[in-house]
Design an enzyme around this catalytic site. Structure first.
Site, PDB file in Angstrom:
ATOM      1  N   SER A  12       4.374  -6.096   3.306  1.00 29.80           N
ATOM      2  CA  SER A  12       5.179  -6.484   2.142  1.00 29.80           C
ATOM      3  C   SER A  12       6.656  -6.233   2.413  1.00 29.80           C
ATOM      4  CB  SER A  12       4.714  -5.683   0.919  1.00 29.80           C
ATOM      5  OG  SER A  12       5.535  -5.977  -0.176  1.00 29.80           O
ATOM      6  N   VAL A  27       0.798  -3.410  -7.379  1.00 29.81           N
ATOM      7  CA  VAL A  27       1.409  -2.316  -6.610  1.00 29.81           C
ATOM      8  C   VAL A  27       1.494  -1.056  -7.470  1.00 29.81           C
ATOM      9  CG1 VAL A  27       2.868  -4.024  -5.436  1.00 29.81           C
ATOM     10  CG2 VAL A  27       3.857  -2.577  -7.204  1.00 29.81           C
ATOM     11  N   LEU A  28       1.599   0.059  -6.797  1.00 28.63           N
ATOM     12  CA  LEU A  28       1.803   1.328  -7.514  1.00 28.63           C
ATOM     13  C   LEU A  28       2.543   2.306  -6.625  1.00 28.63           C
ATOM     14  CD1 LEU A  28       1.189   3.285  -9.924  1.00 28.63           C
ATOM     15  CD2 LEU A  28      -0.865   3.963  -8.696  1.00 28.63           C
ATOM     16  N   GLU A  75      -3.746   9.173 -15.252  1.00 27.96           N
ATOM     17  CA  GLU A  75      -3.298   8.437 -14.064  1.00 27.96           C
ATOM     18  C   GLU A  75      -2.645   9.309 -13.001  1.00 27.96           C
ATOM     19  OE1 GLU A  75      -1.966   8.136 -17.055  1.00 27.96           O
ATOM     20  OE2 GLU A  75       0.224   8.195 -16.954  1.00 27.96           O
ATOM     21  N   TYR A 134      -4.631   8.308 -20.726  1.00 24.03           N
ATOM     22  CA  TYR A 134      -3.579   7.624 -19.960  1.00 24.03           C
ATOM     23  C   TYR A 134      -2.268   7.777 -20.724  1.00 24.03           C
ATOM     24  CZ  TYR A 134      -7.186   5.287 -17.203  1.00 24.03           C
ATOM     25  OH  TYR A 134      -8.246   5.024 -16.377  1.00 24.03           O
ATOM     26  N   ASP A 173       0.999  -5.552   1.533  1.00 21.89           N
ATOM     27  CA  ASP A 173       1.144  -4.131   1.177  1.00 21.89           C
ATOM     28  C   ASP A 173       2.145  -3.507   2.141  1.00 21.89           C
ATOM     29  OD1 ASP A 173       0.557  -1.206   0.711  1.00 21.89           O
ATOM     30  OD2 ASP A 173      -1.041  -2.030  -0.515  1.00 21.89           O
ATOM     31  N   HIS A 220       1.163   7.014 -18.852  1.00 23.77           N
ATOM     32  CA  HIS A 220       2.113   6.059 -18.256  1.00 23.77           C
ATOM     33  C   HIS A 220       3.524   6.264 -18.806  1.00 23.77           C
ATOM     34  CE1 HIS A 220      -1.070   3.971 -16.176  1.00 23.77           C
ATOM     35  NE2 HIS A 220      -1.746   3.832 -17.300  1.00 23.77           N
ATOM     36  N   ILE A 272       1.886  -3.871 -14.962  1.00 21.70           N
ATOM     37  CA  ILE A 272       2.778  -3.864 -16.133  1.00 21.70           C
ATOM     38  C   ILE A 272       2.791  -2.508 -16.827  1.00 21.70           C
ATOM     39  CG2 ILE A 272       1.017  -4.759 -17.755  1.00 21.70           C
ATOM     40  CD1 ILE A 272       4.788  -5.602 -17.700  1.00 21.70           C
ATOM     41  N   ASP A 273       1.684  -1.742 -16.721  1.00 16.99           N
ATOM     42  CA  ASP A 273       1.675  -0.434 -17.397  1.00 16.99           C
ATOM     43  C   ASP A 273       2.666   0.531 -16.763  1.00 16.99           C
ATOM     44  OD1 ASP A 273       0.220  -0.198 -15.095  1.00 16.99           O
ATOM     45  OD2 ASP A 273      -1.508   0.795 -15.995  1.00 16.99           O
ATOM     46  N   MET A 303      -5.942  -4.398 -19.803  1.00 16.05           N
ATOM     47  CA  MET A 303      -6.908  -5.447 -19.442  1.00 16.05           C
ATOM     48  C   MET A 303      -8.367  -4.985 -19.531  1.00 16.05           C
ATOM     49  SD  MET A 303      -4.900  -7.088 -16.197  1.00 16.05           S
ATOM     50  CE  MET A 303      -6.088  -8.379 -15.853  1.00 16.05           C
ATOM     51  N   ARG A 317     -12.118   0.154 -25.839  1.00 19.20           N
ATOM     52  CA  ARG A 317     -12.742   1.314 -25.180  1.00 19.20           C
ATOM     53  C   ARG A 317     -12.733   2.537 -26.085  1.00 19.20           C
ATOM     54  NH1 ARG A 317      -8.912   1.176 -20.014  1.00 19.20           N
ATOM     55  NH2 ARG A 317      -7.561   0.304 -21.627  1.00 19.20           N
ATOM     56  N   SER A 358      -8.581   0.367 -12.475  1.00 20.54           N
ATOM     57  CA  SER A 358      -7.862  -0.534 -11.575  1.00 20.54           C
ATOM     58  C   SER A 358      -8.842  -1.525 -10.952  1.00 20.54           C
ATOM     59  CB  SER A 358      -7.167   0.260 -10.465  1.00 20.54           C
ATOM     60  OG  SER A 358      -6.134   1.022 -11.011  1.00 20.54           O
ATOM     61  N   VAL A 361      -0.965  -8.070 -19.726  1.00 20.04           N
ATOM     62  CA  VAL A 361      -1.568  -7.225 -20.763  1.00 20.04           C
ATOM     63  C   VAL A 361      -1.798  -5.828 -20.174  1.00 20.04           C
ATOM     64  CG1 VAL A 361      -3.639  -6.913 -22.187  1.00 20.04           C
ATOM     65  CG2 VAL A 361      -2.630  -9.192 -21.938  1.00 20.04           C
ATOM     66  N   LYS A 386      -5.938   5.068 -24.347  1.00 17.32           N
ATOM     67  CA  LYS A 386      -4.561   4.620 -24.166  1.00 17.32           C
ATOM     68  C   LYS A 386      -3.575   5.660 -24.694  1.00 17.32           C
ATOM     69  CE  LYS A 386      -3.322   1.498 -22.375  1.00 17.32           C
ATOM     70  NZ  LYS A 386      -3.120   1.382 -20.904  1.00 17.32           N
TER      71      LYS A 386
HETATM   72  N1  LIG Z   1      -2.894  -3.764 -16.743  1.00 14.54           N
HETATM   73  C1  LIG Z   1      -3.990  -3.020 -16.781  1.00 14.54           C
HETATM   74  O1  LIG Z   1      -4.830  -3.171 -17.663  1.00 14.54           O
HETATM   75  C2  LIG Z   1      -4.228  -2.007 -15.704  1.00 14.54           C
HETATM   76  C3  LIG Z   1      -5.491  -1.429 -15.535  1.00 14.54           C
HETATM   77  C4  LIG Z   1      -5.679  -0.528 -14.498  1.00 14.54           C
HETATM   78  C5  LIG Z   1      -4.632  -0.193 -13.652  1.00 14.54           C
HETATM   79  N2  LIG Z   1      -3.416  -0.767 -13.859  1.00 14.54           N
HETATM   80  C6  LIG Z   1      -2.258  -0.500 -13.001  1.00 14.54           C
HETATM   81  O2  LIG Z   1      -2.342  -1.250 -11.802  1.00 14.54           O
HETATM   82  C7  LIG Z   1      -1.422  -0.678 -10.878  1.00 14.54           C
HETATM   83  C8  LIG Z   1      -2.079  -0.563  -9.507  1.00 14.54           C
HETATM   84  O3  LIG Z   1      -3.054   0.458  -9.548  1.00 14.54           O
HETATM   85  P1  LIG Z   1      -4.006   0.759  -8.291  1.00 14.54           P
HETATM   86  O4  LIG Z   1      -5.011   1.752  -8.739  1.00 14.54           O
HETATM   87  O5  LIG Z   1      -4.452  -0.498  -7.660  1.00 14.54           O
HETATM   88  O6  LIG Z   1      -2.995   1.509  -7.311  1.00 14.54           O
HETATM   89  P2  LIG Z   1      -3.262   1.918  -5.798  1.00 14.54           P
HETATM   90  O7  LIG Z   1      -2.439   3.135  -5.543  1.00 14.54           O
HETATM   91  O8  LIG Z   1      -4.722   1.970  -5.472  1.00 14.54           O
HETATM   92  O9  LIG Z   1      -2.651   0.676  -5.003  1.00 14.54           O
HETATM   93  C9  LIG Z   1      -1.304   0.368  -5.081  1.00 14.54           C
HETATM   94  C10 LIG Z   1      -0.891  -0.228  -3.752  1.00 14.54           C
HETATM   95  O10 LIG Z   1       0.466  -0.692  -3.905  1.00 14.54           O
HETATM   96  C11 LIG Z   1       1.042  -0.553  -2.616  1.00 14.54           C
HETATM   97  N3  LIG Z   1       2.485  -0.738  -2.713  1.00 14.54           N
HETATM   98  C12 LIG Z   1       3.454   0.143  -3.077  1.00 14.54           C
HETATM   99  N4  LIG Z   1       4.664  -0.445  -2.986  1.00 14.54           N
HETATM  100  C13 LIG Z   1       4.450  -1.740  -2.579  1.00 14.54           C
HETATM  101  C14 LIG Z   1       5.277  -2.842  -2.296  1.00 14.54           C
HETATM  102  N5  LIG Z   1       6.611  -2.768  -2.413  1.00 14.54           N
HETATM  103  N6  LIG Z   1       4.706  -4.005  -1.895  1.00 14.54           N
HETATM  104  C15 LIG Z   1       3.373  -4.113  -1.775  1.00 14.54           C
HETATM  105  N7  LIG Z   1       2.526  -3.084  -2.011  1.00 14.54           N
HETATM  106  C16 LIG Z   1       3.064  -1.920  -2.396  1.00 14.54           C
HETATM  107  C17 LIG Z   1       0.584   0.814  -2.162  1.00 14.54           C
HETATM  108  O11 LIG Z   1       0.739   0.991  -0.772  1.00 14.54           O
HETATM  109  C18 LIG Z   1      -0.883   0.773  -2.609  1.00 14.54           C
HETATM  110  O12 LIG Z   1      -1.737   0.326  -1.566  1.00 14.54           O
HETATM  111  C19 LIG Z   1      -0.996   0.658 -11.501  1.00 14.54           C
HETATM  112  O13 LIG Z   1       0.246   0.513 -12.137  1.00 14.54           O
HETATM  113  C20 LIG Z   1      -2.075   0.911 -12.520  1.00 14.54           C
HETATM  114  O14 LIG Z   1      -1.661   1.780 -13.552  1.00 14.54           O
HETATM  115  C21 LIG Z   1      -3.205  -1.646 -14.881  1.00 14.54           C
END
Ligand SMILES: NC(=O)c1ccc[n+]([C@@H]2O[C@H](COP(=O)([O-])OP(=O)(O)OC[C@H]3O[C@@H](n4cnc5c(N)ncnc54)[C@H](O)[C@@H]3O)[C@@H](O)[C@H]2O)c1
Length: 361
Positions: free
Chosen positions: A220, A239-240, A118, A94, A198, A96, A269-270, A301, A15, A134, A298, A75
Site C-alpha cells: 500500500s 485499514v486500522l 477494541e 466498544y 497492505d 472508538h 469508518i468507526d 455493520m 446486537r 471485523s 455504516v 456500541k
Molecule cells: N463498520 C463496522 O461495522 C466495523 C465492524 C468491525 C470492525 N470495523 C473496523 O474495521 C477496521 C479494520 O479492522 P480489522 O480488525 O480488520 O483490523 P486489522 O488490524 O486486523 O487490519 C488492519 C490492517 O490495516 C493495515 N494497514 C494499516 N495502515 C495501512 C495503510 N496505509 N494501507 C493499507 N493497509 C494498512 C494493517 O497493516 C492491518 O493489516 C477497524 O477500524 C475496525 O474498528 C468496523
C-alpha cells in the site's frame, strides 16, 4: 457485583452484549444481572430466556445504568446515555474514542472506568474483541457492495462474478487484516477480480500463499492505490492503526478514477474512515453519492446480522466478563495485562497512550 445490560439505541443496532447462556454463568457465580426489557429481542433472545437464566428484567434504562457496577454494552454510549453514566461505574463496550471526542469528554467528566473492547489485547498483541466483528463486517462489505452495484440501487450494473464471456467486477481491498482478509474470501468466492493492499508484507504473503495467485497483492503506497483503483468497481476500506484515527489511504482524485456507478464501502469508518470522501452513514440512510461513486459507511455493520454477531461477540467477551465478575475489576485488570490494555479512561483522564495522543489526556 451488579452487571447491567442496557438495550442498544444506536440506529439499526440489533446486537446485545449478553446471551442467556452468559447470563446463566454469571448468575451461577452469584452475580446479580439486570437486563433492560427487550434488550436481546432483535438478536432473537427473549426476556423470558434471560429470566429463566436468573436475570432481572428492568423496564427503564435508568434503572439498569443507575444500579449497575459493571455496564456491558455493544456500541459506544450515545449522547442520550451520557447522563446515565455515573462515577465509580465500569463500562465495558466498544468505545472508538479517537472518532468520538464528545464521548471521551463525558467519560472523563463522569469519571467512568471505560474499558474498550477494541483495545483489549491477546497475549500475541492481536485484538480478540475486534476480530469477530471485523470478520463479519469484512464478509458483509462484499454483500453490501454487490447490492449497491445493482442498477436499481444506484450502481453501475456490474455483476461481481460476471459470467463466462464477460469480465468479472474489480474489487480493491485496502488492508489485509481481519476484515480485509474476510472481504477477500467473499469477493474471490463470488468470482470477482480482487486486489488487496497492505503496508504489512507478512499479511500479503499469507494471502498470496492462501490464494495461489488468484488475487493480486500490492504494497500500500499512493502509486499502487491509484493504479489499483483506476477502473475498479468496488473499493473496500479495511485499514486500522490500533486506537488511532484511520489514515486516509484513498484520496478524492483516486475515488474519482473509479468507474461511474462504482461503490465504496469504508469499514474503517468507526475510526474515522480511510477514504477522503467518506463520512458516516446509518442503516436508515446507508449511502450517498460523490463524483458518481456510491459511498457506504455504516459504523455498526454487524447489526445487519444481529444473531450471528451477538453470538460471535459474546463468545469473545465471555472470558473477560467472567474475569471482571469473578475477581472484581481492579484484580482482574492487575492479573490480565491484555484486559488492562483495554482501559481507555480512568479517574477523569484518558489513559490509553494512543487514544490520549489523538484526544489529549
Ligand atoms: N463498520 C463496522 O461495522 C466495523 C465492524 C468491525 C470492525 N470495523 C473496523 O474495521 C477496521 C479494520 O479492522 P480489522 O480488525 O480488520 O483490523 P486489522 O488490524 O486486523 O487490519 C488492519 C490492517 O490495516 C493495515 N494497514 C494499516 N495502515 C495501512 C495503510 N496505509 N494501507 C493499507 N493497509 C494498512 C494493517 O497493516 C492491518 O493489516 C477497524 O477500524 C475496525 O474498528 C468496523
Amino acid at each position: 457485583m451488579i452487571i447491567g445490560v442496557p438495550r442498544e439505541i444506536k440506529n439499526g443496532e440489533t446486537r446485545v452484549s449478553m446471551t442467556p447462556n452468559l447470563c446463566r454463568r454469571l448468575v451461577a457465580m452469584r452475580k446479580r444481572v439486570l437486563i433492560e426489557r427487550d434488550a436481546g429481542r432483535s438478536a432473537g433472545f427473549l426476556d423470558r430466556e434471560y429470566e429463566q437464566a436468573g436475570a432481572e428484567i428492568a423496564a427503564d434504562p435508568d434503572d439498569v445504568w443507575g444500579a449497575a457496577d459493571l455496564v456491558l454494552k455493544v456500541k459506544e454510549p450515545l449522547e442520550g446515555e451520557f447522563e446515565r453514566m455515573r462515577e465509580g461505574q465500569t463500562l465495558f463496550t466498544y468505545l472508538h474514542l479517537a472518532a468520538a471526542p464528545a464521548l471521551g469528554q463525558a467519560l472523563k467528566r463522569k469519571r467512568v472506568l471505560g474499558i474498550a473492547y477494541e483495545t483489549v489485547e491477546a497475549a500475541d498483541g492481536s485484538l480478540p474483541l475486534l476480530k469477530p466483528m471485523s470478520q463479519i463486517a469484512g464478509r458483509l462489505a462484499v454483500q453490501v457492495g454487490a447490492y449497491f452495484l445493482q442498477s436499481q440501487n444506484g450502481g453501475s450494473g456490474v455483476l461481481l462474478g460476471g459470467i463466462p464471456g464477460t469480465s468479472p467486477g474489480r474489487v480493491v481491498i485496502l488492508g489485509a487484516g481481519n476484515s480485509g482478509a474476510h472481504a477477500c474470501r467473499m469477493a474471490t468466492g463470488m468470482g470477482a477480480h480482487v486486489t488487496v493492499l497492505d503496508v504489512d508484507s507478512r499479511k500479503l504473503d499469507a494471502l498470496d500463499a492462501e490464494y495461489h495467485g488468484r488475487i493480486v497483492t500490492l504494497v500500500s503506497n499512493p502509486a499502487n492505490v491509484e493504479r489499483a483503483l483506476a477502473e475498479s468497481d468496488l473499493l473496500i476500506g479495511a485499514v486500522l492503526i490500533p486506537a488511532a484515527r484511520a489514515p486516509i489511504v484513498a484520496t478524492r482524485d483516486m475515488v474519482g478514477a473509479m468507474r461511474d456507478g462504482g461503490v465504496v464501502v469504508d469499514i474503517a469508518i468507526d475510526q474515522g474512515g480511510c477514504i477522503e470522501t467518506i463520512h458516516p452513514t446509518s442503516h436508515e440512510e446507508p449511502t450517498y453519492v460523490v463524483q458518481g461513486v456510491v459511498h457506504y459507511a455504516v459504523p455498526n455493520m454487524p447489526a445487519m446480522v444481529g444473531r450471528t454477531s451477538t453470538i460471535a461477540l459474546t463468545q469473545a467477551t465471555e472470558p473477560f466478563v467472567v474475569a471482571l465478575a469473578d475477581k472484581g475489576v481492579e484484580r482482574a485488570l492487575a492479573e490480565h495485562p491484555g484486559l488492562a490494555r483495554g482501559v481507555n479512561t480512568r479517574d477523569g483522564s484518558i489513559v490509553h497512550p494512543q487514544v490520549a495522543a489523538v484526544l489529549g489526556g
